[in-house]
Design a protein around this motif. Structure first.
Motif, PDB file in Angstrom:
ATOM      1  N   LEU A   1      17.642  68.698  83.679  1.00  0.00           N
ATOM      2  CA  LEU A   1      17.865  68.584  85.116  1.00  0.00           C
ATOM      3  C   LEU A   1      19.318  68.234  85.422  1.00  0.00           C
ATOM      4  O   LEU A   1      19.868  68.664  86.437  1.00  0.00           O
ATOM      5  CB  LEU A   1      16.934  67.529  85.711  1.00  0.00           C
ATOM      6  N   LEU A   2      19.948  67.468  84.543  1.00  0.00           N
ATOM      7  CA  LEU A   2      21.318  67.024  84.777  1.00  0.00           C
ATOM      8  C   LEU A   2      22.372  68.024  84.335  1.00  0.00           C
ATOM      9  O   LEU A   2      23.399  68.203  85.005  1.00  0.00           O
ATOM     10  CB  LEU A   2      21.561  65.689  84.056  1.00  0.00           C
ATOM     11  N   PHE A   3      22.128  68.679  83.193  1.00  0.00           N
ATOM     12  CA  PHE A   3      23.205  69.424  82.534  1.00  0.00           C
ATOM     13  C   PHE A   3      22.960  70.918  82.346  1.00  0.00           C
ATOM     14  O   PHE A   3      23.799  71.597  81.760  1.00  0.00           O
ATOM     15  CB  PHE A   3      23.482  68.806  81.151  1.00  0.00           C
ATOM     16  N   ALA A   4      21.824  71.453  82.785  1.00  0.00           N
ATOM     17  CA  ALA A   4      21.519  72.860  82.490  1.00  0.00           C
ATOM     18  C   ALA A   4      22.631  73.795  82.961  1.00  0.00           C
ATOM     19  O   ALA A   4      23.058  74.702  82.229  1.00  0.00           O
ATOM     20  CB  ALA A   4      20.181  73.258  83.115  1.00  0.00           C
ATOM     21  N   LEU A   5      23.123  73.596  84.172  1.00  0.00           N
ATOM     22  CA  LEU A   5      24.159  74.473  84.708  1.00  0.00           C
ATOM     23  C   LEU A   5      25.493  74.269  83.987  1.00  0.00           C
ATOM     24  O   LEU A   5      26.187  75.240  83.649  1.00  0.00           O
ATOM     25  CB  LEU A   5      24.330  74.235  86.210  1.00  0.00           C
ATOM     26  N   VAL A   6      25.856  73.021  83.745  1.00  0.00           N
ATOM     27  CA  VAL A   6      27.115  72.728  83.051  1.00  0.00           C
ATOM     28  C   VAL A   6      27.064  73.228  81.613  1.00  0.00           C
ATOM     29  O   VAL A   6      28.040  73.796  81.096  1.00  0.00           O
ATOM     30  CB  VAL A   6      27.414  71.216  83.097  1.00  0.00           C
TER      31      VAL A   6
ATOM     32  N   GLY B   1      10.738  80.048  89.202  1.00  0.00           N
ATOM     33  CA  GLY B   1      10.898  78.690  89.701  1.00  0.00           C
ATOM     34  C   GLY B   1       9.689  78.227  90.494  1.00  0.00           C
ATOM     35  O   GLY B   1       9.150  77.139  90.265  1.00  0.00           O
ATOM     36  N   ILE B   2       9.245  79.070  91.423  1.00  0.00           N
ATOM     37  CA  ILE B   2       8.052  78.721  92.219  1.00  0.00           C
ATOM     38  C   ILE B   2       6.815  78.687  91.326  1.00  0.00           C
ATOM     39  O   ILE B   2       5.943  77.821  91.469  1.00  0.00           O
ATOM     40  CB  ILE B   2       7.862  79.722  93.369  1.00  0.00           C
ATOM     41  N   GLY B   3       6.745  79.637  90.390  1.00  0.00           N
ATOM     42  CA  GLY B   3       5.607  79.672  89.468  1.00  0.00           C
ATOM     43  C   GLY B   3       5.504  78.418  88.628  1.00  0.00           C
ATOM     44  O   GLY B   3       4.399  77.943  88.344  1.00  0.00           O
ATOM     45  N   ASN B   4       6.644  77.849  88.246  1.00  0.00           N
ATOM     46  CA  ASN B   4       6.611  76.633  87.445  1.00  0.00           C
ATOM     47  C   ASN B   4       6.280  75.410  88.277  1.00  0.00           C
ATOM     48  O   ASN B   4       5.720  74.442  87.767  1.00  0.00           O
ATOM     49  CB  ASN B   4       7.931  76.446  86.696  1.00  0.00           C
ATOM     50  N   VAL B   5       6.630  75.432  89.567  1.00  0.00           N
ATOM     51  CA  VAL B   5       6.146  74.367  90.453  1.00  0.00           C
ATOM     52  C   VAL B   5       4.621  74.418  90.515  1.00  0.00           C
ATOM     53  O   VAL B   5       3.931  73.392  90.383  1.00  0.00           O
ATOM     54  CB  VAL B   5       6.742  74.505  91.866  1.00  0.00           C
ATOM     55  N   ALA B   6       4.084  75.639  90.698  1.00  0.00           N
ATOM     56  CA  ALA B   6       2.628  75.801  90.753  1.00  0.00           C
ATOM     57  C   ALA B   6       1.979  75.409  89.433  1.00  0.00           C
ATOM     58  O   ALA B   6       0.944  74.723  89.410  1.00  0.00           O
ATOM     59  CB  ALA B   6       2.283  77.254  91.101  1.00  0.00           C
TER      60      ALA B   6
ATOM     61  N   LEU C   1      17.161  75.604  84.469  1.00  0.00           N
ATOM     62  CA  LEU C   1      17.037  74.586  85.508  1.00  0.00           C
ATOM     63  C   LEU C   1      15.817  74.850  86.377  1.00  0.00           C
ATOM     64  O   LEU C   1      15.053  73.933  86.698  1.00  0.00           O
ATOM     65  CB  LEU C   1      18.299  74.571  86.371  1.00  0.00           C
ATOM     66  N   LEU C   2      15.612  76.115  86.760  1.00  0.00           N
ATOM     67  CA  LEU C   2      14.450  76.456  87.569  1.00  0.00           C
ATOM     68  C   LEU C   2      13.154  76.242  86.793  1.00  0.00           C
ATOM     69  O   LEU C   2      12.149  75.795  87.353  1.00  0.00           O
ATOM     70  CB  LEU C   2      14.546  77.917  88.023  1.00  0.00           C
ATOM     71  N   ASP C   3      13.194  76.551  85.503  1.00  0.00           N
ATOM     72  CA  ASP C   3      12.010  76.399  84.657  1.00  0.00           C
ATOM     73  C   ASP C   3      11.576  74.941  84.591  1.00  0.00           C
ATOM     74  O   ASP C   3      10.464  74.581  85.000  1.00  0.00           O
ATOM     75  CB  ASP C   3      12.338  76.940  83.265  1.00  0.00           C
ATOM     76  N   LEU C   4      12.442  74.079  84.076  1.00  0.00           N
ATOM     77  CA  LEU C   4      12.067  72.683  83.867  1.00  0.00           C
ATOM     78  C   LEU C   4      12.085  71.879  85.165  1.00  0.00           C
ATOM     79  O   LEU C   4      11.266  70.982  85.368  1.00  0.00           O
ATOM     80  CB  LEU C   4      12.984  72.056  82.832  1.00  0.00           C
ATOM     81  N   GLY C   5      13.036  72.202  86.055  1.00  0.00           N
ATOM     82  CA  GLY C   5      13.066  71.515  87.345  1.00  0.00           C
ATOM     83  C   GLY C   5      11.823  71.814  88.161  1.00  0.00           C
ATOM     84  O   GLY C   5      11.247  70.920  88.784  1.00  0.00           O
TER      85      GLY C   5
END
Length: 408
Positions: free
Chosen positions: A56-61, A224-229, A346-350
């Motif tokens: 969540l903190l570093f995926a993009l960096v 991303g939405i699928g992983n929220v679900a 980030l979308l996956d784990l977030g």
């Protein structure tokens, strides 16, 4: 079995197999170690969170650094550092100097390294495997993960902890050393050094490129939405199994195994299914499979029905995941693979983390089946909205596979 994919892939595959085995051992032994120090449930759960937090903190960096640095050398260096961190933890256990904060720090470092290595490995693969072999290579990697990390490693980690509390962490340290040595033997031409700018600008460049690419944007948003679900649906799955399906702890374990068995089936069938119906059909139908899975689980009270559904869901998850990552590796320009991969991570784990929080809230308000039913409704809407944008997936894949760069 993978000779036609090249010797470099064989080394990467072996390194992945070894490190995933070690990761699984630590995942099994970590909670046992914390539980031997404290009985506080929040403290035990915190160990898993400490390893997930870096995503969540570093995926993009991390994605930006993967595009800046030599990916092979980065994997080697980070694996050596992760091995060192685990060796320190093993010695702390031997010396009876381990504490919950020490475990948290080590697991946070492992998770931080994972954001770099996993992203770099995904970006390195297209440089050592021809475009036509990416789906096959990813299927091998996914299958190895399922077998090593989910089937073999968990009981091995628990057994090693029973032999000696330090043994699993020492074992994992050795696996990281072996993985580093294997990757160091990969021979690949160095990529041209990209023009440097600030990290913020580089991350923004990756985000802009992904947003302008309709197909990959649709896949990213659907995932991303699928992983929220998914996170919401399975946040209280252990309670759902006990109270709604009437299963014991053994039955719960059987359902998790059914999911893993389905995953192996998916990795075995993905190439054949792609040739038979095409990537576009697999991606579009897969979203409806996900909606149907949540719906059936949300209304059934039969453990047999649930296990059958989870086998199918596990197969779908692997087919969809392999198709998406192979397509992404073909379409995304080489110098952006790390950053685009970081957004997906980030979308996956977030998404999964957010879904877990929502699932607990929904279950407490409306019952244990509520998260599953809500997930089914959400995924049905996602499937309908994504149907048209995903129609061109097979065409885009063919264009990318022919060597034509993907364009927004």
């Amino acid at each position: 079995m993978c000779a036609h994919l090249g010797g470099n892939f064989s080394k990467l595959w072996a390194a992945s197999a070894v490190s995933n085995l070690g990761d699984g051992v630590t995942m099994a032994a970590g909670p046992l170690l914390v539980a031997s120090i404290t009985t506080a449930p929040a403290a035990v759960a915190g160990a898993a969170f400490a390893q997930q937090l870096p995503w969540l903190l570093f995926a993009l960096v991390s994605g930006a650094f993967v595009d800046r640095l030599d990916r092979r050398r980065l994997i080697v260096a980070v694996n050596l550092c992760r091995g060192l961190a685990l060796a320190v933890l093993a010695f702390a256990v031997v010396l009876s100097a381990v504490s919950v904060p020490v475990v948290y720090v080590v697991f946070f470092l492992l998770g931080t390294g994972e954001t770099l290595v996993d992203t770099a490995a995904g970006a390195l693969l297209p440089a050592i495997v021809p475009a036509s072999g990416l789906a096959r290579a990813n299927a091998r990697l996914y299958a190895t993960f399922t077998i090593g990390n989910q089937f073999v490693a968990k009981p091995l980690g628990a057994w090693l902890f029973g032999v000696s509390a330090a043994a699993p962490f020492g074992f994992d340290a050795v696996t990281f050393l072996l993985a580093a040595l294997l990757v160091a033997r990969i021979r690949v031409a160095p990529a041209p050094a990209p023009a440097r700018s600030s990290l913020r600008e580089e991350v923004a460049e990756g985000l802009r490129w992904l947003w302008r690419h309709r197909l990959l944007r649709t896949l990213a948003m659907s995932m991303g939405i699928g992983n929220v679900a998914f996170g919401a649906a399975f946040a209280v799955f252990v309670l759902y199994c006990r109270a709604r399906l009437g299963l014991s702890a053994v039955g719960f374990g059987f359902l998790l195994t059914a999911f893993a068995v389905g995953g192996l089936v998916g990795t075995a069938l993905v190439e054949r299914l792609t040739r038979l119906v095409g990537a576009s059909v697999l991606l579009r139908v897969g979203l409806f499979v996900e909606a149907a899975t949540h719906a059936v689980l949300g209304f059934t009270t039969s453990g047999l029905v649930a296990s059958a559904v989870l086998v199918g869901f596990g197969a779908h998850a692997m087919v969809w995941g392999i198709t998406v990552v192979s397509l992404r590796q073909r379409v995304v320009p080489a110098h952006l693979l790390g950053r685009v991969g970081g957004v997906y991570s980030l979308l996956d784990l977030g998404g999964a983390a957010l879904g877990t929080l929502l699932g607990g809230l929904l279950a407490s308000m409306w019952g244990l089946a509520a998260p599953l039913r809500c997930a089914a409704a959400v995924m049905l809407v996602v499937a309908l909205l994504a149907w048209r944008p995903l129609r061109g997936a097979a065409t885009r894949e063919a264009v990318a596979g022919s060597g034509v760069p993907g364009r927004p």
